[in-house]
Design a protein around this motif. Structure first.
Motif, PDB file in Angstrom:
ATOM      1  N   HIS A 197      -1.510   2.686  -9.224  1.00 39.82           N
ATOM      2  CA  HIS A 197      -1.087   1.539  -8.220  1.00 39.82           C
ATOM      3  C   HIS A 197       0.510   1.157  -8.341  1.00 39.82           C
ATOM      4  O   HIS A 197       0.920   2.043  -8.789  1.00 39.82           O
ATOM      5  N   ARG A 239      -0.774  -5.896  -7.859  1.00 35.15           N
ATOM      6  CA  ARG A 239      -1.035  -4.263  -7.400  1.00 35.15           C
ATOM      7  C   ARG A 239      -1.783  -3.654  -6.205  1.00 35.15           C
ATOM      8  O   ARG A 239      -2.878  -4.555  -6.621  1.00 35.15           O
ATOM      9  N   PRO A 279      -3.577   0.413  -5.011  1.00 32.68           N
ATOM     10  CA  PRO A 279      -3.808   2.034  -5.429  1.00 32.68           C
ATOM     11  C   PRO A 279      -2.467   2.687  -3.943  1.00 32.68           C
ATOM     12  O   PRO A 279      -2.371   2.130  -2.899  1.00 32.68           O
TER      13      PRO A 279
END
Lengths: 250, 305, 311
Positions: B129, B137, B139
């Motif tokens: 992430h 956060r 990906p």
């Protein structure tokens, strides 16, 4: 010649920067044959398209038979008695000549939400259609598919469809387009039979046809009508000669 | 709030995927006047090829490059063999013939890869992430997809607006006769444009692989959503494709994520449970109908068509 | 009687002979096979009315198959098995949905029309998938076939003849329709819509009504289909199903009434019996076959039967 049938005021249409018709005023009298001439790109076809209801003008009004029709669609105008033929032949190619005309009759015989009785055996459509077909000289070709008719015959068929709507005004967009000498002459003869009994508005390049048919002529150049009057007057008009006939007068 | 941002980013990510598909398709519509249902097949092939090449080579980028090239080649072959004869045909013929191509490609994939869905893997360094905002956060891979998609959009814009090829593409979209009058080899131009579209579809597919399941039918599912994008954006318009794609991507993603909880605040939970997903699944089509109602030619109609 | 009409009549007689022949040779499953064929023939005829005669390339016709099926399935789910009621709902709701879809899509033409009809059908497909009450993507079983008074659909042969009768009725209605004033308008629109408008037809309303009639007829086919399968799933509306029905029309010969029937017979037998018996990957054969038909045999199988032109 009688009352004003079609009254166009200030008709303006532009495409991007190009003004196709520029504040056009035009009056067509009941019973007259009126021709619009002018060089290519003068806006004649755009004018016809606006009169027929295929193009919406940017400004201006069109009055027909006493009512304002500017906002009406093409079919609604047709039902009021304004009929048009197309510059490029436009018929129902996969129908017979008689079917073509019968459809035009049907369009003016009330609504067509009739789902059961066979239209091709309906005398109220077929008989008037056959009569009109006869009157334009296509009586013998009634059963032929429109696609199989000669070019000149297809143009005659178009006139028959126009007549079958029993119009008060015929808008004819270059009826001689693409015709040979002999075919043109036949078309001129046909249109001459309509003269007087019908009101005609004719856009045409063929000057012989124009001078043979028109009671009055309007000259269109660069989207404007620069002169309007009887044929002899137009022939004599210096501005017209310079702008248009000049190249043709030899 | 965090969730909203994450879902909004997902919406953008779905949107750029749709855009990559729509850009090629809308050019093919606009220039060749071709309805190509098989565009989705190229997306599917991109995904399958990338997954397989990664498995074989072990290098993620080699796999992507190979998948892209092979999709491009297949696309050009399809154009040369089948589609070329369809340009002059009516839309009905095009629809049916490309429908036939879909059946063919789907079955070919079934023969080579089997009918079960496969799951494309990501290399470890792409599975993490990143911090998009303090405390948020996202990906890394999805972020990368967004970046690549937007980058391609910029490149495409430059190509269409700043190069000779782009000039021809724009001219071709509005006036075919004019382009042939310029003495341009129309057939070659068509093949190039189709190849470009195929490569973009392949790119969309190979990037989508690790996010969604790679399976037969994935191409058609996205294809129909891409149709919605194009109808909304206007046929033949790259700008329309971009705007339409982002709108559809966002509406679809946010609708699926938040419609049910939003409805639950006004309806009973059980009513929201049933109405939410149903409404979310039809949201983009309702959007399409609404756009059509007000703008039958889409938001950005290509000039003079 | 023209040659094509004669062939069609012979075909219908042969269909009527299927149940006794199937019983005689001890293969009753042929009754099922041909019942399914005839249901799809009705759907294909309905599409042909707008596609072949009206020139409207609707790629979402399977939507009405699904609507008709759910119009039987959902009342049955609540214990309402009255077939007259169910089938009326199927027809009315299909017509109403066609009205809505048509009102939006018929404002456009060409590529737009194709994409929009496809998109709306897919919308209904996803809707079916997401409504869990009625089974979602699993679909649901039909508790009992529609109850039509003395006509007992649970008897496979009776049901077969009901479908055959409705097929004949669809052909008869279609025949009257396309030759009526309304039909001439629809065909005129296909031939040359600007001309139709110029001679005074407001074409939109006629197209819309044709679109509704086709939707209603396909809805009836859907009501039959769910009774046949005794199961309804969103797959009935899947876009490949729309493609399938369209393929039947083209394969048989669009713009004819016998064509869709012939197309349904050939394609259903190919897809349900012949190709799967040969290879599980039959779609890899069917796909290129479709391409070839489109490229080289556009007039369909009926086009192989020459017919005298009547004026």
């Amino acid at each position: 010649m009688g009352d004003v049938l079609l009254e166009v005021r200030g008709l303006t249409k532009s495409f991007g920067g190009l003004i196709a018709t520029n504040r056009v005023d035009l009056q067509i009298l009941e019973g007259e044959s009126h021709a619009i001439i002018g060089p290519n790109g003068a806006g004649k076809t755009t004018l016809i398209a606006q009169l027929a209801g295929d193009l919406r003008p940017d400004a201006g009004t069109i009055a027909f038979a006493g009512g304002d029709i500017t906002a009406l669609t093409a079919p609604a105008r047709s039902r009021r008695g304004l009929a048009r033929s197309f510059q490029i032949t436009s018929v129902f190619r996969d129908f017979t000549a008689l079917d073509n005309v019968a459809l035009a009759v049907q369009a003016h015989a009330g609504h067509s939400f009739r789902f059961w009785r066979p239209a091709r055996r309906d005398g109220t459509l077929r008989q008037p259609a056959a009569a009109v077909l006869e009157s334009v000289g296509l009586g013998a070709r009634a059963g032929v598919l429109a696609a199989n008719l000669a070019h000149g015959e297809q143009r005659q068929l178009e006139i028959a469809m126009v007549l079958a709507t029993r119009p008060r005004l015929l808008l004819l967009d270059e009826p001689m387009a693409g015709m040979g000498l002999e075919e043109s002459q036949r078309m001129i003869d046909l249109l001459r039979t309509l003269k007087g009994s019908h009101t005609l508005l004719l856009v045409e390049h063929d000057m012989d046809a124009v001078f043979a048919l028109a009671d009055r002529i309007s000259v269109m150049v660069y989207g404007r009508i620069i002169a309007s009057g009887p044929p002899e007057e137009i022939r004599a008009n210096a501005e017209v000669r310079e702008a248009y006939l000049g190249e043709d007068a030899r | 709030m965090l969730l909203v941002l994450e879902q909004a980013l997902n919406g953008v990510q779905f949107g750029v995927t749709l855009f990559l598909m729509a850009a090629g398709l809308t050019l093919v519509f606009g220039i060749m006047n071709l309805v190509n249902l098989a565009h989705g097949a190229l997306y599917m092939l991109g995904a399958y090829l990338a997954a397989t090449f990664y498995q074989r080579t072990g290098s993620f980028f080699t796999a992507l490059a190979l998948a892209l090239v092979v999709t491009l080649v297949i696309g050009i072959l399809v154009e040369l063999v089948a589609l070329r004869t369809l340009y002059e045909r009516d839309h009905l013929d095009q629809v049916l013939a490309t429908f036939g191509l879909i059946l063919f490609f789907n079955e070919m994939v079934a023969i080579v890869w089997g009918r079960a869905a496969i799951y494309a893997k990501l290399p470890a360094w792409l599975s993490g992430h990143i911090q998009v905002l303090p405390g948020i956060r996202y990906p890394l891979y999805r972020a990368l997809v967004i970046v690549v998609g937007l980058l391609v959009a910029v490149l495409l814009w430059l190509l269409v607006n700043r190069t000779r090829l782009g000039m021809l593409i724009r001219a071709g979209a509005s006036n075919r006769t004019m382009v042939s009058a310029l003495g341009v080899n129309i057939r070659l131009l068509y093949t190039l444009v189709f190849g470009l579209g195929a490569a973009l579809a392949g790119l969309a597919g190979l990037m989508a692989g690790p996010i969604y399941a790679v399976q037969i039918g994935m191409g058609e599912e996205i294809l129909i959503q891409v149709f919605v994008v194009i109808v909304i954006g206007g046929i033949g318009s790259i700008k329309g494709a971009l705007v339409g794609a982002l709108v559809v991507g966002m509406v679809d993603t946010l609708g699926r994520a938040f419609l049910r909880p939003t409805l639950a605040t006004v309806l009973s939970p059980s009513a929201a449970d049933s109405a939410g997903p149903a409404l979310a699944s039809v949201l983009i089509y309702i959007l399409m109908a609404a756009v059509l109602f007000f703008r039958p030619q889409g938001l950005f109609p290509a000039a003079s068509r | 009687m023209s040659r094509r009409a004669a062939v069609l009549a012979i075909g219908l007689v042969l269909l009527a002979l299927v149940p006794p022949v199937a019983a005689a040779i001890g293969q009753p499953f042929y009754v099922d096979v041909f019942r399914r064929v005839m249901i799809f023939a009705i759907a294909a005829i309905s599409l042909d009315l707008i596609l072949g005669y009206g020139g409207m390339v609707s790629f979402g016709h399977a939507a009405y198959l699904g609507i008709g099926a759910y119009a039987v399935g959902i009342p049955a789910f609540y214990g309402i098995h009255n077939g007259w009621l169910q089938w009326t709902i199927a027809i009315v709701v299909s017509a109403a949905v066609a009205l809505l879809i048509g009102a939006v899509s018929l404002r456009t033409s060409g590529v737009y029309f194709i994409m929009i009809t496809l998109a709306f059908a897919q919308m209904l497909y996803y809707l079916g998938n997401s409504v869990e009450e009625y089974g979602g993507d699993d679909g649901m079983r039909l508790a009992a076939r529609s109850a039509l008074g003395v006509v007992d659909l649970r008897n496979g042969t009776t049901f077969y003849y009901v479908v055959l009768a409705l097929l004949v009725l669809s052909l008869a209605v279609g025949h009257r329709l396309i030759n009526s004033r309304f039909g001439m308008v629809v065909r005129g629109v296909r031939s040359n819509e600007p001309r139709m408008r110029a001679i005074g037809f407001s074409t939109f309303r006629y197209k819309l009504v044709a679109f509704m009639v086709a939707g209603a007829m396909c809805g009836l086919a859907g009501a039959l289909l769910v009774n046949h399968t005794e199961y309804v799933t969103p797959e009935f509306m899947h876009w490949t199903r729309s493609g399938d029905i369209m393929f039947m029309v083209i394969l048989g010969g669009m713009g004819t009434l016998g064509g869709p029937v012939l197309g349904a017979v050939v394609l259903r037998l190919l897809e349900d019996l012949i190709l799967p018996a040969w290879t599980q990957h039959w779609q890899a054969i069917l796909g290129p076959f479709l391409v070839l038909i489109v490229l080289f045999a556009k007039r369909g199988l009926v086009g192989l039967l020459p017919e005298r032109r009547d004026g």
